[in-house]
Design a protein around this motif. Structure first.
Motif, PDB file in Angstrom:
ATOM      1  N   SER A 268       0.929   2.208  11.966  1.00 53.36           N
ATOM      2  CA  SER A 268       1.533   1.181  11.261  1.00 53.36           C
ATOM      3  C   SER A 268       0.457   0.522  10.598  1.00 53.36           C
ATOM      4  O   SER A 268      -0.438   0.280  11.176  1.00 53.36           O
ATOM      5  N   VAL A 269       1.059   0.075   9.530  1.00 54.32           N
ATOM      6  CA  VAL A 269       0.242  -0.596   8.556  1.00 54.32           C
ATOM      7  C   VAL A 269       1.057  -2.074   7.983  1.00 54.32           C
ATOM      8  O   VAL A 269       2.297  -1.736   7.618  1.00 54.32           O
ATOM      9  N   ALA A 270       0.504  -3.263   8.255  1.00 51.38           N
ATOM     10  CA  ALA A 270       1.245  -4.363   7.645  1.00 51.38           C
ATOM     11  C   ALA A 270       0.244  -5.381   7.419  1.00 51.38           C
ATOM     12  O   ALA A 270      -1.064  -5.736   7.924  1.00 51.38           O
ATOM     13  N   GLY A 271       0.734  -6.226   6.308  1.00 50.82           N
ATOM     14  CA  GLY A 271       0.063  -7.534   5.777  1.00 50.82           C
ATOM     15  C   GLY A 271       0.191  -7.722   4.362  1.00 50.82           C
ATOM     16  O   GLY A 271       1.313  -7.756   3.915  1.00 50.82           O
ATOM     17  N   GLU A 272      -0.916  -7.726   3.643  1.00 53.35           N
ATOM     18  CA  GLU A 272      -0.536  -8.192   2.227  1.00 53.35           C
ATOM     19  C   GLU A 272       0.034  -7.178   1.667  1.00 53.35           C
ATOM     20  O   GLU A 272      -0.083  -5.699   1.816  1.00 53.35           O
ATOM     21  N   GLU A 273       0.424  -7.338   0.421  1.00 51.36           N
ATOM     22  CA  GLU A 273       1.298  -6.355  -0.347  1.00 51.36           C
ATOM     23  C   GLU A 273       0.225  -5.249  -0.662  1.00 51.36           C
ATOM     24  O   GLU A 273      -0.729  -5.385  -1.095  1.00 51.36           O
ATOM     25  N   PHE A 274       0.661  -4.004  -0.725  1.00 49.52           N
ATOM     26  CA  PHE A 274      -0.003  -2.915  -0.843  1.00 49.52           C
ATOM     27  C   PHE A 274       0.842  -1.790  -1.407  1.00 49.52           C
ATOM     28  O   PHE A 274       1.875  -1.695  -1.212  1.00 49.52           O
ATOM     29  N   TRP A 275       0.353  -0.650  -2.289  1.00 45.86           N
ATOM     30  CA  TRP A 275       0.742   0.253  -2.785  1.00 45.86           C
ATOM     31  C   TRP A 275       0.483   1.666  -1.952  1.00 45.86           C
ATOM     32  O   TRP A 275      -0.502   1.648  -1.133  1.00 45.86           O
ATOM     33  N   CYS A 276       1.629   2.507  -1.754  1.00 41.62           N
ATOM     34  CA  CYS A 276       1.403   3.639  -1.191  1.00 41.62           C
ATOM     35  C   CYS A 276       1.128   4.884  -2.203  1.00 41.62           C
ATOM     36  O   CYS A 276       1.942   4.937  -3.075  1.00 41.62           O
ATOM     37  N   SER A 277       0.435   6.218  -1.740  1.00 41.61           N
ATOM     38  CA  SER A 277       0.384   7.346  -2.470  1.00 41.61           C
ATOM     39  C   SER A 277       0.762   8.405  -1.439  1.00 41.61           C
ATOM     40  O   SER A 277      -0.085   8.536  -0.541  1.00 41.61           O
ATOM     41  N   ALA A 278       1.882   8.856  -1.522  1.00 39.06           N
ATOM     42  CA  ALA A 278       2.357   9.851  -0.459  1.00 39.06           C
ATOM     43  C   ALA A 278       2.538  11.041  -1.014  1.00 39.06           C
ATOM     44  O   ALA A 278       3.308  11.236  -1.892  1.00 39.06           O
ATOM     45  N   ASP A 279       1.535  11.971  -0.828  1.00 35.96           N
ATOM     46  CA  ASP A 279       1.748  13.448  -1.690  1.00 35.96           C
ATOM     47  C   ASP A 279       1.651  13.284  -3.050  1.00 35.96           C
ATOM     48  O   ASP A 279       2.166  14.010  -3.879  1.00 35.96           O
ATOM     49  N   GLY A 280       0.890  12.102  -3.527  1.00 37.31           N
ATOM     50  CA  GLY A 280       0.615  11.960  -4.920  1.00 37.31           C
ATOM     51  C   GLY A 280       1.925  11.106  -5.671  1.00 37.31           C
ATOM     52  O   GLY A 280       1.660  10.817  -6.700  1.00 37.31           O
ATOM     53  N   GLU A 281       3.130  10.724  -4.716  1.00 37.34           N
ATOM     54  CA  GLU A 281       4.048   9.916  -5.338  1.00 37.34           C
ATOM     55  C   GLU A 281       3.747   8.617  -4.968  1.00 37.34           C
ATOM     56  O   GLU A 281       3.313   8.091  -3.838  1.00 37.34           O
ATOM     57  N   ILE A 282       3.765   7.595  -5.815  1.00 34.96           N
ATOM     58  CA  ILE A 282       3.307   6.051  -5.902  1.00 34.96           C
ATOM     59  C   ILE A 282       4.554   5.416  -5.450  1.00 34.96           C
ATOM     60  O   ILE A 282       5.585   5.601  -6.251  1.00 34.96           O
ATOM     61  N   ASP A 283       4.685   4.471  -4.520  1.00 40.61           N
ATOM     62  CA  ASP A 283       5.707   3.748  -4.383  1.00 40.61           C
ATOM     63  C   ASP A 283       5.058   2.389  -3.766  1.00 40.61           C
ATOM     64  O   ASP A 283       3.997   2.029  -3.241  1.00 40.61           O
ATOM     65  N   GLY A 284       5.709   1.300  -3.960  1.00 35.27           N
ATOM     66  CA  GLY A 284       5.623  -0.270  -3.609  1.00 35.27           C
ATOM     67  C   GLY A 284       5.893  -1.231  -4.476  1.00 35.27           C
ATOM     68  O   GLY A 284       6.485  -0.921  -5.694  1.00 35.27           O
TER      69      GLY A 284
END
Length: 310
Positions: A268-284
């Motif tokens: 689990s990751v929580a805190g300030e706003e962050f972007w994710c790169s999952a298998d090269g797909e960016i979301d956030g």
């Protein structure tokens, strides 16, 4: 040999088509092969609906593999299918980390002769899947910037010999120069490993080892151990950042004092706003994400010696 359904990207260029034909000639020498091009989730779902008992071969890169696995997972059919891979992408990180040949005729021979291997899947709280790796912080920024450079540089060169693979290294360098430090609480199997009082450079959750065309972000990860490898970098200072990047490309960064590296089944990751790169797909941007492992959720044709950590 069971018949094969080869799924390719309808946006593939001429060079990829020529490369694919070499692989298809190997497959057709052993069994019947249907090749279908898809360009959006609706087309892909329609193709999978009529796949029947055929083995599915993904002709593409990590994004194509992710799309097929995600669609099968959403359909509730993932455990019923066997997947092969002809790596035609720019990075081909899943293939690299699991000893799938990057040369298409060799990869096609593997589809015919390889071993059906249970492969773990990573799933978040919304049911979205990760096949290879997901990371946040500087790694996601590198992917966001790298994707733009990849698009620009992919047009430079001849055929598959182009500069697209330089996208992620360029993005990584830019992220190292001006990184997005974030304050996050990272929990692995319920234990806090980093809290919000200490800013981090990046967090990686790896089912497999490589990202960005061969960078060993989680170098000890295996796709068959029922765990993900979790890497947290706290390399904040300028010298620490460049030292971290220098060791990252060699896969020796887990030995650093400012790196936390461990395994777990739930992250689990929580805190300030962050972007994710999952298998090269960016979301956030996101404020909280949780990933869990589904051991052996899919079956893939891999070499007898894979998965590998070498």
């Amino acid at each position: 040999m069971d018949p094969l359904l080869v799924i390719k990207n309808s946006g593939a260029g001429t060079a990829d088509e020529e490369t694919l034909e070499r692989g298809l000639s190997v497959l057709r020498s052993a069994t019947s092969v249907e090749v279908v091009a898809t360009g959006d989730p609706g087309e892909l779902n329609s193709v999978l609906h009529r796949a029947g008992t055929r083995r599915i071969v993904v002709a593409g890169g990590d994004g194509s593999l992710h799309a097929v696995v995600a669609a099968l997972h959403a359909r509730g059919e993932l455990g019923q299918k066997v997947l092969g891979l002809l790596p035609l992408g720019t990075g081909n990180d899943f293939a690299r980390g699991n000893a799938v040949p990057l040369e298409v005729t060799e990869a096609a021979r593997l589809v015919l002769t390889g071993v059906e291997t249970p492969v773990d899947l990573v799933v978040d709280e919304l049911g979205r899947v990760v096949v290879n790796s997901v990371h946040v912080g500087a790694g996601a920024q590198a992917s966001r910037r790298g994707a733009r450079w990849k698009e620009r540089l992919h047009r430079v060169g001849v055929g598959r010999v182009n500069l697209g693979r330089l996208g992620y290294p360029i993005g990584s360098l830019q992220a190292a120069v001006k990184p997005p430090f974030v304050r996050l609480r990272v929990e692995v199997d319920g234990e806090v490993v980093v809290d919000v009082d200490e800013p981090v450079l990046m967090v990686a959750v790896g089912n497999a080892r490589d990202v960005g065309g061969g960078t060993p972000l989680t170098p000890l990860a295996r796709v068959d151990d029922g765990k993900v490898d979790v890497m947290v970098s706290r390399a904040i200072g300028p010298l620490a950042r460049f030292g971290y990047v220098a060791q990252l490309v060699r896969g020796t960064h887990p030995t650093r004092d400012d790196v936390v590296y461990l395994r777990g089944a739930r992250v689990s990751v929580a805190g300030e706003e962050f972007w994710c790169s999952a298998d090269g797909e960016i979301d956030g941007p996101e404020r909280r994400r949780t990933w869990r492992v589904e051991p052996g959720a899919l079956r893939m044709v891999l070499p007898a010696s894979a998965p590998t950590t070498s």
